[in-house]
Design an enzyme around this catalytic site. Sequence first.
Site, mmCIF file in Angstrom:
data_model
loop_
_atom_site.group_PDB
_atom_site.id
_atom_site.type_symbol
_atom_site.label_atom_id
_atom_site.label_comp_id
_atom_site.label_asym_id
_atom_site.label_seq_id
_atom_site.Cartn_x
_atom_site.Cartn_y
_atom_site.Cartn_z
ATOM 1 N N CYS A 185 0.821 -1.211 0.000
ATOM 2 C CA CYS A 185 0.000 0.000 0.000
ATOM 3 C C CYS A 185 0.858 1.266 0.000
ATOM 4 O O CYS A 185 1.079 1.891 1.040
ATOM 5 C CB CYS A 185 -0.961 0.033 1.177
ATOM 6 S SG CYS A 185 -2.210 1.325 0.968
ATOM 7 N N CYS A 364 -5.994 2.095 -4.458
ATOM 8 C CA CYS A 364 -5.454 2.686 -3.230
ATOM 9 C C CYS A 364 -6.374 3.810 -2.789
ATOM 10 O O CYS A 364 -6.344 4.902 -3.369
ATOM 11 C CB CYS A 364 -4.040 3.224 -3.477
ATOM 12 S SG CYS A 364 -3.259 3.882 -1.983
#
Length: 436
Positions: A185, A364
């Site tokens: 991430c 994301c």
Amino acid sequence: MARRVYIHSRLALQNGAFSTSTKKCKSYKLVVVGGGAGGCATAAKFSSKLGQGSVAVIEPADMHYYQPMWTMVGGGMKNFKDSGRPMSQVLPKKADWIKQRVVGFDPHNNKVMTEDGQEVNYEFLVVALGLQLNYNQIKGLPEAFETPGVCSNYSSLYVNKTLEALKNFKQGNALFSFPNTPIKCAGAPQKIMYISDEYFRKHGKRDKANIIYFTSLPVIFGIKKYADSLWEVVKKKDITVNLRHNLIEVKPDTREAVFQNLDSPDDLQTLPYEMLHVTPPMSAPDPLHNCGPLVNETGYLNVNKHTLQHVTFPNVFGIGDCTSVPTSKTAAAVAGQFGVMRRNLSLVMAGGSPRYEYDGYTSCPLVTGYSSVILAEFDMDGNPLETFPINQAKERRTMFHLKKDMMPPMYWYGMLKGIWEGPKYMRKILHLGMSK
């Protein structure tokens, strides 16, 4: 975000709901290494298909964590306890749970070795090991986590320290780092920075805080459409961004952090901190990284980026963060990969060849405060691949609630059961069937 913590645990009795084994050698149709998002989804689908005793999951951890929630745990929007469930509850009951750490692979002989000396034989192997957190590669860590102000949302051990650091912040520098390695991430190191900014504003501390972001990257975010929006966010929030800088040392005694200019390695910058959020260097876990036949030159499982089949061993597949697939490492990417991997693995099990291809989709949700998200979605070539027929580069409250309230149940009740394979079909419907 494939989203799991690589925890070293000692051998313990297995949960009664699972098959157990005292043999030093056992064989399975399919062995899944790793009990994270990709491992759970794979085990759920194939244990149901192949039946009791045909699938084994090798995983040492007692708990399974939904790690994308940790951004909100660090910011005080979620409780840490809500991010985890016992591994025994998320692994499928028809799979054997080998509660051990993998220490080696022998792909030439179709074997996996575990810490207690077992050799686990397989016809087919899925490697879903996630990433290893290497805090120790930064001088002064992990010891500095025992001191005030140093925190990290990337570990179950340190995530609660983030809110503590925010509450105890008085005045000075709040520093946030992004390491010089691939990470899970890639948006998370700055998400907590934006949340911190808003926390300081809510509590009357913002005028006393100097927020600085140090990233090893030459850009604030890898996809230009969203990077342009993020530059506007940092400008609005009066945040300083230093590109191509890497955290190399933490000095807890003097409360200082040392950053290296990657374009001029002799140029070191030492700053005092009141708060320091650390994103650690990461890598494929050592047992995989050290297995030359399975990995590429950077130590990641060497798979075809489209089919997810290993380039040398056709009975080996990979999913998630530990693979060489050139896309951002997120839980959304795991979902997109899973649909392709399970189909191709089924074809190979039946004597065929892979024919389904992963497009590199990942997502994301860039949390920019306590009520706003920029929902970045893109493919492995860096092109936006958005689900909704709106401009997702804009900060939106609706996307915040999607991230905060809808994604966790999708993960627990869809993804881990092998049901959720990403928003591909939803995207086609919302875009009226047009290619997107």
